[in-house]
Motif scaffolding. Structure first.
Motif, PDB file in Angstrom:
ATOM      1  N   GLY A   1      32.555  80.410  14.695  1.00  0.00           N
ATOM      2  CA  GLY A   1      31.387  81.261  14.792  1.00  0.00           C
ATOM      3  C   GLY A   1      30.835  81.611  13.418  1.00  0.00           C
ATOM      4  O   GLY A   1      31.354  81.191  12.383  1.00  0.00           O
ATOM      5  N   LEU A   2      29.769  82.392  13.399  1.00  0.00           N
ATOM      6  CA  LEU A   2      29.115  82.802  12.158  1.00  0.00           C
ATOM      7  C   LEU A   2      28.738  84.275  12.227  1.00  0.00           C
ATOM      8  O   LEU A   2      28.493  84.811  13.313  1.00  0.00           O
ATOM      9  CB  LEU A   2      27.851  81.980  11.893  1.00  0.00           C
ATOM     10  N   THR A   3      28.682  84.894  11.061  1.00  0.00           N
ATOM     11  CA  THR A   3      28.169  86.260  10.936  1.00  0.00           C
ATOM     12  C   THR A   3      27.030  86.243   9.927  1.00  0.00           C
ATOM     13  O   THR A   3      27.184  85.703   8.828  1.00  0.00           O
ATOM     14  CB  THR A   3      29.271  87.228  10.468  1.00  0.00           C
ATOM     15  N   VAL A   4      25.899  86.825  10.297  1.00  0.00           N
ATOM     16  CA  VAL A   4      24.709  86.820   9.433  1.00  0.00           C
ATOM     17  C   VAL A   4      24.316  88.259   9.126  1.00  0.00           C
ATOM     18  O   VAL A   4      24.169  89.084  10.036  1.00  0.00           O
ATOM     19  CB  VAL A   4      23.531  86.094  10.106  1.00  0.00           C
ATOM     20  N   PHE A   5      24.169  88.555   7.826  1.00  0.00           N
ATOM     21  CA  PHE A   5      23.592  89.827   7.400  1.00  0.00           C
ATOM     22  C   PHE A   5      22.088  89.592   7.225  1.00  0.00           C
ATOM     23  O   PHE A   5      21.675  88.779   6.391  1.00  0.00           O
ATOM     24  CB  PHE A   5      24.218  90.293   6.088  1.00  0.00           C
ATOM     25  N   ALA A   6      21.287  90.293   8.022  1.00  0.00           N
ATOM     26  CA  ALA A   6      19.851  90.035   8.079  1.00  0.00           C
ATOM     27  C   ALA A   6      19.068  91.162   7.400  1.00  0.00           C
ATOM     28  O   ALA A   6      18.960  92.264   7.953  1.00  0.00           O
ATOM     29  CB  ALA A   6      19.403  89.893   9.532  1.00  0.00           C
TER      30      ALA A   6
ATOM     31  N   VAL B   1      25.485  84.563   4.933  1.00  0.00           N
ATOM     32  CA  VAL B   1      26.163  83.969   6.089  1.00  0.00           C
ATOM     33  C   VAL B   1      27.663  83.888   5.810  1.00  0.00           C
ATOM     34  O   VAL B   1      28.089  83.271   4.829  1.00  0.00           O
ATOM     35  CB  VAL B   1      25.615  82.562   6.403  1.00  0.00           C
ATOM     36  N   VAL B   2      28.462  84.498   6.676  1.00  0.00           N
ATOM     37  CA  VAL B   2      29.918  84.428   6.596  1.00  0.00           C
ATOM     38  C   VAL B   2      30.384  83.417   7.640  1.00  0.00           C
ATOM     39  O   VAL B   2      30.002  83.517   8.815  1.00  0.00           O
ATOM     40  CB  VAL B   2      30.549  85.807   6.863  1.00  0.00           C
ATOM     41  N   PRO B   3      31.205  82.423   7.239  1.00  0.00           N
ATOM     42  CA  PRO B   3      31.556  81.338   8.163  1.00  0.00           C
ATOM     43  C   PRO B   3      32.631  81.701   9.175  1.00  0.00           C
ATOM     44  O   PRO B   3      33.544  80.929   9.443  1.00  0.00           O
ATOM     45  CB  PRO B   3      32.037  80.234   7.214  1.00  0.00           C
ATOM     46  N   THR B   4      32.525  82.868   9.752  1.00  0.00           N
ATOM     47  CA  THR B   4      33.407  83.286  10.839  1.00  0.00           C
ATOM     48  C   THR B   4      32.743  84.430  11.588  1.00  0.00           C
ATOM     49  O   THR B   4      31.927  85.167  11.014  1.00  0.00           O
ATOM     50  CB  THR B   4      34.786  83.724  10.303  1.00  0.00           C
ATOM     51  N   LEU B   5      33.072  84.576  12.844  1.00  0.00           N
ATOM     52  CA  LEU B   5      32.503  85.651  13.661  1.00  0.00           C
ATOM     53  C   LEU B   5      33.260  86.940  13.381  1.00  0.00           C
ATOM     54  O   LEU B   5      34.488  86.989  13.483  1.00  0.00           O
ATOM     55  CB  LEU B   5      32.598  85.287  15.144  1.00  0.00           C
ATOM     56  N   ILE B   6      32.518  87.986  13.023  1.00  0.00           N
ATOM     57  CA  ILE B   6      33.140  89.280  12.715  1.00  0.00           C
ATOM     58  C   ILE B   6      32.563  90.342  13.656  1.00  0.00           C
ATOM     59  O   ILE B   6      31.439  90.802  13.438  1.00  0.00           O
ATOM     60  CB  ILE B   6      32.889  89.693  11.258  1.00  0.00           C
ATOM     61  N   PRO B   7      33.280  90.722  14.690  1.00  0.00           N
ATOM     62  CA  PRO B   7      32.831  91.875  15.485  1.00  0.00           C
ATOM     63  C   PRO B   7      32.808  93.134  14.628  1.00  0.00           C
ATOM     64  O   PRO B   7      33.551  93.242  13.635  1.00  0.00           O
ATOM     65  CB  PRO B   7      33.887  91.967  16.598  1.00  0.00           C
ATOM     66  N   PHE B   8      31.982  94.081  14.990  1.00  0.00           N
ATOM     67  CA  PHE B   8      31.810  95.288  14.179  1.00  0.00           C
ATOM     68  C   PHE B   8      33.133  96.011  13.966  1.00  0.00           C
ATOM     69  O   PHE B   8      33.403  96.520  12.872  1.00  0.00           O
ATOM     70  CB  PHE B   8      30.795  96.225  14.860  1.00  0.00           C
ATOM     71  N   SER B   9      33.977  96.032  14.983  1.00  0.00           N
ATOM     72  CA  SER B   9      35.245  96.758  14.885  1.00  0.00           C
ATOM     73  C   SER B   9      36.228  96.109  13.928  1.00  0.00           C
ATOM     74  O   SER B   9      37.217  96.731  13.540  1.00  0.00           O
ATOM     75  CB  SER B   9      35.885  96.872  16.276  1.00  0.00           C
ATOM     76  N   GLU B  10      35.977  94.855  13.510  1.00  0.00           N
ATOM     77  CA  GLU B  10      36.920  94.153  12.658  1.00  0.00           C
ATOM     78  C   GLU B  10      36.531  94.169  11.173  1.00  0.00           C
ATOM     79  O   GLU B  10      37.235  93.590  10.345  1.00  0.00           O
ATOM     80  CB  GLU B  10      37.066  92.698  13.127  1.00  0.00           C
ATOM     81  N   PHE B  11      35.434  94.849  10.835  1.00  0.00           N
ATOM     82  CA  PHE B  11      35.055  94.925   9.424  1.00  0.00           C
ATOM     83  C   PHE B  11      36.130  95.624   8.600  1.00  0.00           C
ATOM     84  O   PHE B  11      36.357  95.281   7.440  1.00  0.00           O
ATOM     85  CB  PHE B  11      33.722  95.662   9.267  1.00  0.00           C
ATOM     86  N   GLN B  12      36.790  96.613   9.196  1.00  0.00           N
ATOM     87  CA  GLN B  12      37.777  97.371   8.439  1.00  0.00           C
ATOM     88  C   GLN B  12      39.029  96.568   8.116  1.00  0.00           C
ATOM     89  O   GLN B  12      39.820  96.959   7.260  1.00  0.00           O
ATOM     90  CB  GLN B  12      38.163  98.629   9.223  1.00  0.00           C
TER      91      GLN B  12
END
Length: 240
Positions: free
Chosen positions: A75-80, A111-122
Motif C-alpha cells: 500500500g501507499l500513504t500520501v501526505f496531501a 509518498v510513503v511506500p507503505t500503508l499507515i493507518p492513523f493509529s499507527e503513526f505513533q
C-alpha cells in the motif's frame, strides 16, 4: 380394469409434449475485482486540492501512483498539501524555481511506500522512508511524531501537522497537511565561516616616522646632561 390403468397415459404424454424445455444455465460470471483507488479522483472529490492535482498530472505522478497501487501489497500513504499550502509556497516562487526532477522528487517526498493507518503513526521509526530517496540527514529525512491525537511532520525545513484524513482503505491512505513538505536536500546549508585561529598573532602597530629635526631635538637634552656632568667634574678637580 386395463382401460382404467392406461387412461392417464395420453394426458401425461400431452403434458410433456407441450411443456417448455428447461435447459441448464451456466453460473453467472463473478464480477471483476475493483481497480486500485485513483488519487486524483479522491482529491477532486475532497476539494481544495486543485494545485496538487495539477502538479501530479504535470509530472505524471498520478499515473505512477496508480500503477504502484496496482502492483504493491504494502500500500501507499500520501501526505496531501491543500491549496493554501501551495499558495504560501508560490508566494516565494519556489515551485517555479525547481527543475522537473526536483518537482518529481518533491511529490515523491510526500509518498510513503507503505500503508499507515492513523493509529499507527505513533509506532513509526524515524526518519521515515519516502519514495524520494535516501532518508539521511542531508537528503530526504522525514520525521513523524505524535502528541495525543496530533500527528506532527518535520522535514528540517518546515514543520506541519496532519489536519484530516482525506481517504483510507486497505491500499491507500491520504492525509491532508497544511504545508508543502520541502525536503532538506533542496536547501543545502551555506558553508560555515572558517574558524578563527586558536592563538592569532598580534600584528605590530606601525611606528611613526621620526624626522631628522625631531631626532636632533631629542638628542639635545642628552648633550646638556653630558656637558653639565663634565663641568661639574672640572670644577671639583680645580677648585676643591
Amino acid at each position: 380394469m386395463a382401460n382404467n390403468l392406461l387412461s392417464p397415459l395420453p394426458l401425461l404424454l400431452i403434458f410433456f409434449l407441450h411443456s417448455p424445455t428447461v435447459s441448464a444455465q451456466p453460473p453467472a460470471a463473478a464480477p471483476a475485482p475493483p481497480g486500485p483507488p485513483n488519487i486524483t479522483a479522491i482529491l477532486e472529490k475532497a476539494g481544495h486540492f486543485s494545485k496538487l492535482i495539477r502538479l501530479l498530472k504535470h509530472t505524471q505522478m498520478d499515473d505512477r501512483i496508480y500503477k504502484e497501487l496496482n502492483n504493491t501489497e504494502e500500500g501507499l500513504t500520501v501526505f496531501a498539501p491543500n491549496d493554501k499550502a501551495f499558495t504560501d509556497v508560490e508566494k516565494r516562487r519556489l515551485i517555479k524555481s525547481f527543475s522537473e526532477l526536483q518537482r518529481i522528487q518533491l511529490l515523491q517526498y510526500h509518498v510513503v511506500p507503505t500503508l499507515i493507518p492513523f493509529s499507527e503513526f505513533q509506532t513509526l521509526g524515524n526518519p521515515v522512508n519516502t519514495e524520494a530517496g535516501s532518508n539521511t540527514d542531508d537528503q530526504f529525512p522525514l520525521n513523524v511524531t505524535t502528541s495525543e491525537d496530533q500527528v506532527n511532520v518535520t522535514t528540517g525545513v518546515v514543520n506541519t501537522t496532519v489536519s484530516s484524513t482525506v481517504y483510507i482503505d486497505d491500499k491507500l491512505a491520504v492525509y491532508e497537511v497544511d504545508k508543502v513538505l520541502l525536503p532538506l536536500h533542496f536547501f543545502p546549508a551555506t558553508s560555515a565561516p572558517a574558524p578563527a585561529p586558536a592563538n592569532p598573532e598580534k600584528k605590530a602597530l606601525p611606528q611613526p616616522e621620526i624626522s631628522a629635526a625631531m631626532a636632533v631635538t631629542r638628542r639635545e637634552p642628552e648633550l646638556e646632561r653630558v656637558m653639565l656632568f663634565a663641568l661639574q667634574f672640572l670644577f671639583f678637580q680645580y677648585f676643591l
